[in-house]
Design an enzyme around this catalytic site. Structure first.
Site, PDB file in Angstrom:
ATOM      1  N   GLU B  55      38.942  67.672  26.039  1.00 26.63           N
ATOM      2  CA  GLU B  55      39.204  66.230  26.189  1.00 26.63           C
ATOM      3  C   GLU B  55      40.609  65.936  26.694  1.00 26.63           C
ATOM      4  O   GLU B  55      40.820  64.968  27.432  1.00 26.63           O
ATOM      5  CB  GLU B  55      38.966  65.495  24.868  1.00 26.63           C
ATOM      6  CG  GLU B  55      37.511  65.203  24.562  1.00 26.63           C
ATOM      7  CD  GLU B  55      36.773  66.405  23.994  1.00 26.63           C
ATOM      8  OE1 GLU B  55      37.426  67.440  23.731  1.00 26.63           O
ATOM      9  OE2 GLU B  55      35.546  66.322  23.816  1.00 26.63           O
ATOM     10  N   HIS B 124      30.803  60.712  14.915  1.00 24.17           N
ATOM     11  CA  HIS B 124      29.985  60.143  15.990  1.00 24.17           C
ATOM     12  C   HIS B 124      29.839  58.624  15.846  1.00 24.17           C
ATOM     13  O   HIS B 124      29.061  58.017  16.560  1.00 24.17           O
ATOM     14  CB  HIS B 124      28.591  60.785  16.007  1.00 24.17           C
ATOM     15  CG  HIS B 124      28.585  62.215  16.441  1.00 24.17           C
ATOM     16  ND1 HIS B 124      29.153  63.218  15.695  1.00 24.17           N
ATOM     17  CD2 HIS B 124      28.088  62.814  17.555  1.00 24.17           C
ATOM     18  CE1 HIS B 124      28.982  64.387  16.323  1.00 24.17           C
ATOM     19  NE2 HIS B 124      28.346  64.171  17.454  1.00 24.17           N
TER      20      HIS B 124
HETATM   21  C1  LIG Z   1      36.132  67.685  20.505  1.00 26.94           C
HETATM   22  C2  LIG Z   1      34.671  67.516  20.671  1.00 26.94           C
HETATM   23  N1  LIG Z   1      34.176  67.154  21.857  1.00 26.94           N
HETATM   24  C3  LIG Z   1      32.861  66.985  22.048  1.00 26.94           C
HETATM   25  C4  LIG Z   1      31.990  67.186  21.020  1.00 26.94           C
HETATM   26  C5  LIG Z   1      30.491  67.006  21.239  1.00 26.94           C
HETATM   27  N2  LIG Z   1      29.837  68.299  21.136  1.00 26.94           N
HETATM   28  C6  LIG Z   1      29.230  68.690  20.017  1.00 26.94           C
HETATM   29  S1  LIG Z   1      28.707  70.264  20.096  1.00 26.94           S
HETATM   30  C7  LIG Z   1      29.285  70.455  21.668  1.00 26.94           C
HETATM   31  C8  LIG Z   1      29.142  71.785  22.361  1.00 26.94           C
HETATM   32  C9  LIG Z   1      29.779  72.881  21.572  1.00 26.94           C
HETATM   33  O1  LIG Z   1      29.522  74.111  22.183  1.00 26.94           O
HETATM   34  P1  LIG Z   1      29.941  75.482  21.517  1.00 26.94           P
HETATM   35  O2  LIG Z   1      31.376  75.414  21.136  1.00 26.94           O
HETATM   36  O3  LIG Z   1      29.534  76.556  22.424  1.00 26.94           O
HETATM   37  O4  LIG Z   1      29.140  75.546  20.151  1.00 26.94           O
HETATM   38  P2  LIG Z   1      27.555  75.611  19.959  1.00 26.94           P
HETATM   39  O5  LIG Z   1      27.075  74.201  19.815  1.00 26.94           O
HETATM   40  O6  LIG Z   1      26.977  76.313  21.112  1.00 26.94           O
HETATM   41  O7  LIG Z   1      27.367  76.339  18.670  1.00 26.94           O
HETATM   42  C10 LIG Z   1      29.854  69.269  22.112  1.00 26.94           C
HETATM   43  C11 LIG Z   1      30.427  69.070  23.448  1.00 26.94           C
HETATM   44  C12 LIG Z   1      32.531  67.547  19.774  1.00 26.94           C
HETATM   45  N3  LIG Z   1      31.762  67.753  18.712  1.00 26.94           N
HETATM   46  N4  LIG Z   1      33.861  67.712  19.628  1.00 26.94           N
END
Ligand SMILES: Cc1ncc(C[n+]2csc(CCOP(=O)(O)OP(=O)(O)O)c2C)c(N)n1
Ligand SMILES: Cc1ncc(C[n+]2csc(CCOP(=O)(O)OP(=O)(O)O)c2C)c(N)n1
Ligand SMILES: [Mg+2]
Ligand SMILES: [Mg+2]
Lengths: 371, 321, 371, 321
Positions: B55, B124
């Site tokens: 971000e 959220h």
């Molecule tokens: C700082 C932030 N930005 C955006 C989100 C929205 N979001 C939730 S899960 C996710 C993807 C996360 O991917 P990863 O780190 O690979 O973990 P996974 O879900 O695959 O376990 C996003 C963008 C968030 N939770 N936190």
């Protein structure tokens, strides 16, 4: 079952050694002696300017100032490697580069004084640097802007590239890493130059990070061109940035170049480096001063002597004095007014700000405590 | 509202080749709420950019793009995740023009879903508008209907300076207003009077407009005539419209979902106090989120100002004057 | 003059291949067949639990849910390597590890349901995991907490260590890098496990970063123990984390372990993975399912058969049902009240909050729009 | 004030071994304002931690430490650089206790210099208090004298929950009040009445207290008796003391350096409007920073509310009622 899946190496490059000797792989074709001379002159001018600026601060004529003493070769090298159309996204210590990218060095010096002298007009870039970003104070944040500019170039399919500088301290900021990572993922035309001057205020480079080199930070981002250069060797800096920019403009992606140098001055005029480093250490570093090295090289090549040096010193002082004069002229005879706090906030000034602007203009500079 | 926002983005991308959208999962996935759905197909990978999960970078990169004449529209996936971008918004986006005395400018929009009520996990459901209204150099916009979403988003993209654009998640799929794709922007810096009334002025924005209107209907049945103002553009505040209404009704209630303390309701109260004190027939009120962390969803309906609470507090207010 | 100044390599380790065959360097001493069996049982229980949780969401009995389907071996491996006193700082997807570190798997499952079911009590850790951090939603931010916990251990000279998980997407956050960098600089007892499941919602791993491996991200931080393991091979995960923790407790600094796995489910129940990946791809990934592999290994070793499997399925379903029953009991018979929004904000509730608490309690759950 | 702060840190580190300090350049350099001077020598490298240049981490790491029973006192070098730590403050520090229903807690202090008036470069003169007052779960404290700095910092470190502690740079070297090292904390959640008066209530905090007191002296010469309240702890606000004063004087002026719009002055105005409307003899005012970016130093004295401006506006206010 163990198998090796990735392997990396970081090289260090130096073309001119501490005594001004050319190493055997000195690039034959590249810097002519005219150019080497010009580079040296620019470095000396900057050194004289830094001295003067510190003096202005000490005598109460300017605010806090960050000197670039000892780091001149980095700025000269990278700015020389840039072409028209390229954009510089600097820290607050890239005085040399700013001078080389302005309408004239004097004009840039005046602006640098204005900036540290508390006048926003010091941030108005000009000449081939007109798209450049102004000095960036919040450490590391400029790296994101560099990615954005490079991204704009890529989107518009322009053959332009970005040079972004960041300090050794700045490499610890998340912004820096996020920027490298995106530049790598998108293969953007941007060259990150890490100006490793050994310190982030009082914290020495080895306490800032455990990484053996700062160049290897690019490995985390999958950046293929990660190199360390002797940052006091202007030729090494120039050559590395030149190649990196060539790659960038050719669509071959980003680079990370760590320039090893040393901050000979205090961090800023508000700092007292004796609190955290020994004079011994500084003495050793002074032997690697980029100005000494460039001059020795020129002398060795038969292009320099004491009288030329004397002439240069004179010219440099005159040039700096003329910039200082403009600075005083501007702040004394054409100062900004309270109204200037309002008019540049948006393209059109909102109504509620017009009211406040009125109030601000109606009052004299008031009394506040604390300095 | 999702369709209206999508239409506005598509419209502006069509007519202005400098507009690009960027953010997490906005490309092939079309955004987690589908606001950017189909844009990738229509405008290609060069103008619809799926960014890494960063971000700080999303905002910072937009600044770099904007300085080069692009018009980035960045999406933050949820407003609870905007904080890593706060530094870039406060220290750079809002200041670039001022810092360079107009040499570099920063025409960009940071869009993000905002507010609770959709039974989502922690972070959220945040209401973050007040933070941004304190930042000089920004504009802050929150639509409360599909039509206003369309017109205000167009205006925000066309604005030559940075705009924070908050989209009430709770309203994304609520209301079936037909919006025509005229390309006409609505004015920024203007409040919208949604209901005229004479007994009390209800000022709100974003999702709370929904409950405010329902409360207004309920109050009308009791014979209370409430004027409802949708602030829409919080910064810069159109205080004239609010003062005019308070002059007429003599009573003011500000309704918002963010925590009451130092919420934007306070600024509205302050303006009325400074410039409309003598209009007031009784002490105004804020009906706002409590000064506690937005709870996980089982308690969120205790947190978000409800129709019942608005009705009850307006009744109390009227009884007191 | 160019010289190489740094050199790095990343290895990948797998002990059990996709068909459940032990590679020749399978660690002789380490996991007994009892332990292998226990690990398999835990993985199956988690799989059954994930299925049930998705079902609860689909039927409106719980909010959005993030399944760990396909990643079970990572959690089992790392939790098994941890000792009492160690602390886990997880993402929101470490259900297995949480189950293994609670008073009982059932108790942990109930809490996981409470968390996704919108009840803060789901965040109250217990048992040997009582110092563990709860699920962390803002991506990457937990890595800083891990550094803080590890730092506390180092300051107090305790022989404890931290395991911190982060997703492939999370490796793009500046927080992640700042944490690694400090852990490296201070040589902290923390093991970062990167759960590379191929996706950050819709963005695939190769678009997230250009780095060849995610393990190499540790090179930027000067972390010496950076490895990639087959994350669907529970033995490989266990062994790598075990060694890393041993190093950590012995004061030998931090580690980065990339566990290669695959998110077989949608990102969460709010996601539709068909929008961005092909069923072909998922089909291929299913062949590498860690459960299949562990079962095949056990069968090969003569420790497993169809009737044991049937028994395990029955037990697992019973265990999950009991956790679900507790969940319903809590939310239906012992729900939180509006007052709970206030009482945990500070140790002592401030007066102005008492007033608001009164208002909140005086009102019924109100009507709001939007779902 | 620097010495008082240093003394408070040393005191608490001496009596409580769980207290650690961390930040940039706070060790051998003693902090850029020397607030932590000598602590490294006294308490060693284990408890005085020079961090890498990473504000996100400084705050986030403090949370991890606090969860383990340490009492971290983190320094942000200037408040303009706190924004990278904003995410950790808002999304974690303020919420850890609430999130875990008390299982993990977060007793930590984030200290930072705040405000302008020392001719510093950009970003070194910011007033950020209002942002934090909007965040549930935080306390926000700003001392305005060496004694209060000492007592309030002790209280902040001893508080079992996170405290944002803002130190007015302009006051660091101003005033030579002798402070005794008694280890006695001052109460949080309490305003301080610095001057009693009957004509008007001047409410302020931090550095602006300095100009407010000078203005009060000037006004007294004109026969105007102003009551001066130092809010000191902004969150949670001791509104009773303010209301009581306004009840007595009937007039209110709030003075602060941060931009007026959505500044903490607005919250105070709102409280008075809600609970003290009938006390008011004339419309209250805010005298605050203008709604523009804190200028570089040549204009900062046009931006920061000056003694003259306070006197003039109080005069206008009195004339209007
Ligand atoms: C700082 C932030 N930005 C955006 C989100 C929205 N979001 C939730 S899960 C996710 C993807 C996360 O991917 P990863 O780190 O690979 O973990 P996974 O879900 O695959 O376990 C996003 C963008 C968030 N939770 N936190
Ligand atoms: C985000 C941020 N934190 C702290 C500071 C205060 N500060 C100014 S310069 C500096 C050190 C920077 O070191 P480095 O990046 O190596 O650059 P150098 O000054 O050596 O050129 C610090 C901590 C700042 N400007 N920005
Ligand atoms: Mg440095
Ligand atoms: Mg992932």
């Amino acid at each position: 079952m163990k198998k090796e899946v990735a392997r990396f190496a970081i090289t260090h490059t130096q073309f001119v050694d501490e005594n001004g000797n050319m190493n055997e792989d000195f690039p034959q074709d590249v810097p002519s002696s005219d150019i080497l001379t010009q580079w040296y002159k620019t470095m000396v001018l900057t050194r004289v300017f830094d001295g003067k600026a510190i003096n202005l601060q000490r005598t109460g004529k300017m605010g806090t100032y960050a000197s670039s003493e000892g780091q001149e070769a980095v700025g000269v090298g990278l700015a020389s490697a840039m072409q028209e159309g390229d954009v510089l996204v600097p820290t607050y210590r890239e005085h040399v580069a700013q001078m080389m990218r302005a309408d004239s060095p004097e004009s840039a010096m005046t602006k640098i004084l204005l900036f540290w002298g508390g006048d926003e007009r010091g941030n108005m870039r000009e000449g081939i640097g007109k798209d450049d970003f102004p000095a960036c104070v919040p450490i590391g944040t400029q790296t994101c802007h560099a990615v954005g500019v490079a991204s704009a170039f890529k989107i518009r399919k322009e053959k332009r590239a970005v040079v972004c500088t960041v300090g050794d301290g700045g490499t610890s900021k998340g912004d820096f890493y996020e920027s490298l990572n995106c530049a790598g993922a998108w293969q953007l035309p941007v060259v990150f130059v890490i100006v490793n001057n050994g310190f982030a205020i009082s914290l020495s480079r080895d306490k800032q990070t455990n990484s053996l080199t700062l160049a290897q930070k690019g490995i985390a981002a999958g950046i293929h061109f990660c190199q360390q250069v002797d940052g006091n060797d202007v030729v090494a800096v120039y050559e590395a940035v030149r190649v990196a920019l060539q790659r960038a403009r050719a669509g071959q992606g980003p680079s990370v170049i760590e320039a090893l140098t040393y901050r000979l001055s205090d961090h800023t005029t508000a700092d007292d480096a004796k609190r955290y480093r020994s004079s011994e250490e500084v003495k050793v570093a002074r032997k690697k001063d980029p100005l000494l090295r460039s001059r020795a090289l020129l002398e060795r090549l038969g292009h320099w002597d004491a009288s030329l040096e004397e002439e240069l010193q004179k010219q440099s002082h005159a040039s700096v004095e003329s910039a200082v004069k403009s600075y005083f002229d501007i702040i004394e005879n054409h100062p900004q007014t309270a109204s200037d706090m309002f008019v540049f906030l948006h393209e059109h000034i909102p109504e509620s700000l017009v009211q406040q602007q009125g109030r601000a203009l109606s009052e004299k500079k008031g009394g506040i405590g604390g300095h | 509202m999702v369709d209206a926002l999508n239409m506005a983005l598509a419209y502006e991308m069509r007519v202005n080749k400098h507009v690009v959208v960027l953010g997490e999962d906005i490309g092939v996935n079309g955004g987690v709420f589908r606001v950017t759905d189909g844009l990738l197909k229509k405008f290609g990978r060069e103008r619809v950019l799926d960014t890494p999960l960063s971000e700080t970078l999303i905002v910072g990169m937009s600044i770099g793009m904007a300085s080069q004449g692009l018009r980035p529209v960045a999406e933050i996936q949820f407003s609870g995740f905007v904080y890593p971008g706060f530094d870039q918004i406060v220290n750079h986006a809002s200041r670039l023009r001022n810092r360079t005395r107009g040499v570099l400018t920063c025409p960009m929009v940071v869009r993000m879903p905002s507010g609770g009520g959709i039974h989502a996990p922690e972070h959220h459901s945040e209401s973050v508008e007040a933070f941004f209204t304190h930042v000089p150099g920004l504009r802050v916009v929150i639509p409360s209907s599909p039509k206003r979403a369309y017109g205000l988003l167009l205006a925000s993209i066309r604005d030559p300076d940075p705009v924070i654009f908050l989209e009430p998640t709770r309203l994304y799929r609520l209301g079936k207003e037909v919006v025509e794709d005229t390309g006409e922007a609505l004015p920024l810096d203007r409040c919208f009077v949604l209901r005229e009334g004479k007994d009390v002025t209800l000022v709100s924005w974003g999702a709370s407009i929904h409950e405010t209107l329902l409360a207004t209907d309920a109050l009308l049945k009791e014979g209370v005539s409430a004027e409802v103002i949708d602030v829409a553009t919080l910064k810069y505040l159109d205080e004239a419209t609010i003062l005019q209404s308070v002059k007429k009704t003599g009573r003011l209630v500000v309704i918002h979902e963010a925590p009451e303390m130092s919420g934007f309701g306070a600024e509205i109260m302050a303006r009325v106090l400074e410039r409309g004190l003598y209009f007031l027939l009784s002490p105004p009120r804020r009906i706002a989120g409590f000064n506690c962390v937005m709870p996980l969803y089982r308690l969120e309906e205790h947190y978000i100002p409800s129709v019942e609470r608005i009705v009850a507090e307006v009744r109390e207010l009227l009884a007191a004057s």
